[in-house]
Design an enzyme around this catalytic site. Structure first.
Site, PDB file in Angstrom:
ATOM      1  N   HIS A 249      -8.946   3.996  -1.462  1.00 21.15           N
ATOM      2  CA  HIS A 249      -7.590   3.470  -1.341  1.00 21.15           C
ATOM      3  C   HIS A 249      -7.258   2.543  -2.516  1.00 21.15           C
ATOM      4  CE1 HIS A 249      -3.938   1.955   0.219  1.00 21.15           C
ATOM      5  NE2 HIS A 249      -4.391   1.027   1.038  1.00 21.15           N
TER       6      HIS A 249
ATOM      7  N   LYS B 285     -10.103   6.250   4.033  1.00 25.40           N
ATOM      8  CA  LYS B 285     -11.429   5.816   4.460  1.00 25.40           C
ATOM      9  C   LYS B 285     -12.520   6.265   3.491  1.00 25.40           C
ATOM     10  CE  LYS B 285     -14.867   4.280   6.219  1.00 25.40           C
ATOM     11  NZ  LYS B 285     -15.287   4.188   4.839  1.00 25.40           N
TER      12      LYS B 285
ATOM     13  N   ILE C 212     -12.359  -1.094  -1.263  1.00 24.70           N
ATOM     14  CA  ILE C 212     -11.690  -1.586  -2.478  1.00 24.70           C
ATOM     15  C   ILE C 212     -11.962  -0.524  -3.553  1.00 24.70           C
ATOM     16  CG2 ILE C 212     -11.730  -3.459  -4.203  1.00 24.70           C
ATOM     17  CD1 ILE C 212     -10.809  -4.329  -1.328  1.00 24.70           C
TER      18      ILE C 212
ATOM     19  N   CYS D 281     -13.555   0.892   7.690  1.00 21.81           N
ATOM     20  CA  CYS D 281     -12.610   0.336   6.705  1.00 21.81           C
ATOM     21  C   CYS D 281     -12.496   1.227   5.472  1.00 21.81           C
ATOM     22  CB  CYS D 281     -13.104  -1.024   6.221  1.00 21.81           C
ATOM     23  SG  CYS D 281     -13.416  -2.220   7.515  1.00 21.81           S
ATOM     24  N   SER D 282     -11.305   1.246   4.881  1.00 22.75           N
ATOM     25  CA  SER D 282     -11.172   1.863   3.556  1.00 22.75           C
ATOM     26  C   SER D 282     -11.776   0.881   2.549  1.00 22.75           C
ATOM     27  CB  SER D 282      -9.695   2.132   3.235  1.00 22.75           C
ATOM     28  OG  SER D 282      -8.962   0.918   3.264  1.00 22.75           O
TER      29      SER D 282
ATOM     30  N   CYS E 139       0.826  -1.228   0.000  1.00 17.19           N
ATOM     31  CA  CYS E 139       0.000   0.000   0.000  1.00 17.19           C
ATOM     32  C   CYS E 139       0.848   1.261   0.000  1.00 17.19           C
ATOM     33  CB  CYS E 139      -0.946   0.002   1.189  1.00 17.19           C
ATOM     34  SG  CYS E 139      -2.048  -1.404   1.203  1.00 17.19           S
TER      35      CYS E 139
HETATM   36  C1  LIG Z   1     -14.656  -3.600   4.296  1.00 15.86           C
HETATM   37  C2  LIG Z   1     -14.811  -4.576   3.151  1.00 15.86           C
HETATM   38  C3  LIG Z   1     -14.570  -5.995   3.652  1.00 15.86           C
HETATM   39  C4  LIG Z   1     -16.238  -4.440   2.610  1.00 15.86           C
HETATM   40  O1  LIG Z   1     -16.401  -5.377   1.596  1.00 15.86           O
HETATM   41  P1  LIG Z   1     -17.868  -5.951   1.221  1.00 15.86           P
HETATM   42  O2  LIG Z   1     -18.628  -6.127   2.469  1.00 15.86           O
HETATM   43  O3  LIG Z   1     -17.682  -7.152   0.374  1.00 15.86           O
HETATM   44  O4  LIG Z   1     -18.439  -4.746   0.428  1.00 15.86           O
HETATM   45  P2  LIG Z   1     -18.909  -4.720  -1.083  1.00 15.86           P
HETATM   46  O5  LIG Z   1     -17.731  -4.450  -1.978  1.00 15.86           O
HETATM   47  O6  LIG Z   1     -19.730  -5.935  -1.401  1.00 15.86           O
HETATM   48  O7  LIG Z   1     -19.836  -3.443  -1.066  1.00 15.86           O
HETATM   49  C5  LIG Z   1     -21.111  -3.499  -0.439  1.00 15.86           C
HETATM   50  C6  LIG Z   1     -21.615  -2.085  -0.187  1.00 15.86           C
HETATM   51  O8  LIG Z   1     -20.830  -1.445   0.840  1.00 15.86           O
HETATM   52  C7  LIG Z   1     -20.183  -0.281   0.330  1.00 15.86           C
HETATM   53  N1  LIG Z   1     -18.815  -0.315   0.849  1.00 15.86           N
HETATM   54  C8  LIG Z   1     -17.872  -1.243   0.577  1.00 15.86           C
HETATM   55  N2  LIG Z   1     -16.763  -0.961   1.277  1.00 15.86           N
HETATM   56  C9  LIG Z   1     -17.021   0.166   1.986  1.00 15.86           C
HETATM   57  C10 LIG Z   1     -16.287   0.934   2.888  1.00 15.86           C
HETATM   58  N3  LIG Z   1     -15.028   0.580   3.174  1.00 15.86           N
HETATM   59  N4  LIG Z   1     -16.846   2.041   3.443  1.00 15.86           N
HETATM   60  C11 LIG Z   1     -18.121   2.381   3.137  1.00 15.86           C
HETATM   61  N5  LIG Z   1     -18.884   1.671   2.287  1.00 15.86           N
HETATM   62  C12 LIG Z   1     -18.345   0.575   1.721  1.00 15.86           C
HETATM   63  C13 LIG Z   1     -20.183  -0.443  -1.169  1.00 15.86           C
HETATM   64  O9  LIG Z   1     -20.202   0.832  -1.827  1.00 15.86           O
HETATM   65  C14 LIG Z   1     -21.481  -1.169  -1.398  1.00 15.86           C
HETATM   66  O10 LIG Z   1     -22.553  -0.233  -1.301  1.00 15.86           O
HETATM   67  P3  LIG Z   1     -23.893  -0.417  -2.161  1.00 15.86           P
HETATM   68  O11 LIG Z   1     -24.477  -1.722  -1.712  1.00 15.86           O
HETATM   69  O12 LIG Z   1     -24.694   0.792  -1.779  1.00 15.86           O
HETATM   70  O13 LIG Z   1     -23.440  -0.449  -3.584  1.00 15.86           O
HETATM   71  C15 LIG Z   1     -13.800  -4.254   2.017  1.00 15.86           C
HETATM   72  O14 LIG Z   1     -14.101  -2.972   1.510  1.00 15.86           O
HETATM   73  C16 LIG Z   1     -12.371  -4.293   2.542  1.00 15.86           C
HETATM   74  O15 LIG Z   1     -11.789  -5.358   2.717  1.00 15.86           O
HETATM   75  N6  LIG Z   1     -11.752  -3.129   2.757  1.00 15.86           N
HETATM   76  C17 LIG Z   1     -10.370  -3.076   3.199  1.00 15.86           C
HETATM   77  C18 LIG Z   1      -9.453  -3.018   2.007  1.00 15.86           C
HETATM   78  C19 LIG Z   1      -8.014  -3.179   2.456  1.00 15.86           C
HETATM   79  O16 LIG Z   1      -7.669  -4.004   3.267  1.00 15.86           O
HETATM   80  N7  LIG Z   1      -7.132  -2.378   1.875  1.00 15.86           N
HETATM   81  C20 LIG Z   1      -5.718  -2.408   2.224  1.00 15.86           C
HETATM   82  C21 LIG Z   1      -5.515  -1.811   3.568  1.00 15.86           C
HETATM   83  S1  LIG Z   1      -3.826  -1.492   3.977  1.00 15.86           S
END
Ligand SMILES: CC(C)(COP(=O)(O)OP(=O)(O)OC[C@H]1O[C@@H](n2cnc3c(N)ncnc32)[C@H](O)[C@@H]1OP(=O)(O)O)[C@@H](O)C(=O)NCCC(=O)NCCS
Length: 394
Positions: free
Chosen positions: A337, A333, A210, A207-208, A83
């Protein structure tokens, strides 16, 4: 060594880019950066491209990005430091300018993470912790790694889920004024607390996301920078740090040693007093991949004593006008990211802040003329701390 300045910045909107391939996404940022610098492709001596990939189809994006952007033939490579790839690409490009190898270099970060379904992206990121001992044996993914940091921190210092939520509220608030941010909707502490659990105590709004996105900056030597702009933003100091990939080999989960080392080195190079760094900066970007990460960064950068970082969040001291304004672009956030693009986007944001070119609602008061970007790779595997200044460094 020659002094190096940022003379042009650009970025694509962050979010979902299902209508644009990786090359077009990168071009959106590159085009803006070239125009901002007032140069053309012919002036560029080297292109450093940050991309982690794996989730997207293009395996050698440095070449295809350059081809699409009319930069074929220019020296180039792809840079990866998880990252922190964006900062690594920027620093290596700056070093080429500083050494005299080229007069102008371009640092580009681009990522198209939504090419894969979220669970695949989460798995691929998880493999970047420690594959054998932590991912393969225990199934740790990044939300769960940072949940470990959060539970250790809350247990030792008494911070609450509300304190974590305040980071999200602040960053979503500022993202609402950022046209490039993935999420522009403001949230409340209650929204965060009621959002879907991901890895306790972290919820969706801790969480940040994808993200797809790109950012680019043009770096120039002093002579060239002075010809191109009246407001060069100088790189005043860079610090580097790294740590074990295996979390069990680290002494505790309450600090990132890589950040402490990188900050100490950057402060020394930029002449910042390490006992009171908040006095030096008008605006700061920190790596808030999860809300707890922003609190740890406050402490590891020396903005708060160990165990006191959450008080800055609780008391609103990292809003504009507070002790030290942090992530006025929405942070990872809420701005998003897109892994390889993040560090480059931080540089673009600090540059625009120092040039006072962002919307008033999120423009920091520029008094000292200095900003800082903190970019972490992995679970603290790599950290880059980069200090930017309107004053030419000594
Ligand atoms: C948090 C996380 C698990 C959510 O994944 P998910 O539950 O599968 O979410 P989806 O991609 O299916 O999205 C579902 C809904 O949530 C929303 N959403 C997804 N991630 C979000 C977030 N981080 N913050 C706010 N909303 C989020 C999407 O826009 C979507 O909204 P919609 O239904 O209105 O279209 C995933 O975003 C994640 O792993 N984030 C961390 C990424 C990471 O580790 N990066 C490196 C860090 S160093």
């Amino acid at each position: 060594m020659r002094k190096v300045a940022i003379v042009g910045v650009g970025q694509s909107p962050f979010g979902r880019a299902s209508d644009r391939g990786i090359n077009e996404l990168a071009w959106q940022a590159i085009k803006q950066a070239l125009q901002d610098a007032g140069i053309t492709q012919r002036d560029v001596g080297f292109v450093s491209v940050a991309n982690v990939g794996g989730w997207s189809a293009e395996p050698l994006p440095a070449i295809s990005v350059n081809e699409y952007a009319g930069l074929t033939g220019v020296g180039t490579y792809r840079v990866e430091a998880a990252c922190a790839s964006g900062s690594a690409a920027l620093v290596t490009a700056a070093n080429l300018v500083s050494s005299g190898a080229v007069d102008i270099a371009l640092a580009v970060g681009v990522e198209r993470m939504n090419e894969s379904p979220t669970p695949t992206a989460v798995e691929l990121i998880g493999r970047a912790g420690n594959y054998f001992w932590e991912f393969d044996m225990f199934g740790l993914t990044f939300p769960s790694y940072y949940a470990l940091y959060a539970t250790a921190y809350m247990n030792k210092y008494g911070a609450t889920e509300e304190d974590l939520a305040k980071i999200s509220v602040k960053n979503h608030f500022y993202a609402s004024f950022n046209e490039y941010a993935a999420f522009r909707k403001r949230v409340t502490v209650d929204d965060v607390l009621k959002s879907r659990p991901v890895a306790w105590p972290l919820k969706l709004l801790d969480c940040s996301p994808i993200t797809d996105g790109a950012a680019a900056v043009v770096l120039a030597s002093e002579d060239v920078a002075r010809k191109l702009t009246d407001t060069p933003v100088w790189i005043a100091g860079v610090g580097y740090g790294s740590d074990t990939s295996n979390l069990s080999k680290r002494p505790d989960f309450l600090t990132l040693r890589a950040t402490r080392k990188a900050a100490a080195e950057a402060y020394k190079k930029a002449g910042v007093d390490p006992s009171k760094p908040v006095k030096s900066f008008d605006v700061v970007e920190v790596h808030d991949c999860f809300t707890i990460a922003e609190i740890l960064a406050y402490e590891d950068l020396g903005f708060a004593a160990p165990g006191q970082g959450y008080m800055l969040a609780r008391e609103g001291e990292t809003y504009k006008g507070g002790l030290i304004p942090v992530n006025l672009d929405g942070g990872l956030k809420a701005k998003g990211h897109p892994i390889g693009a993040t560090g480059v986007s931080m540089a673009a944001e600090i540059t625009k802040q120092l040039r006072q070119e962002v919307p008033a609602e999120r423009q920091a008061d520029i008094v000292k003329g200095m900003g800082l970007a903190h970019n972490v790779g992995g679970t603290g595997h790599y950290t880059y701390v980069t200090i930017y200044s309107l004053q030419k460094p000594g």
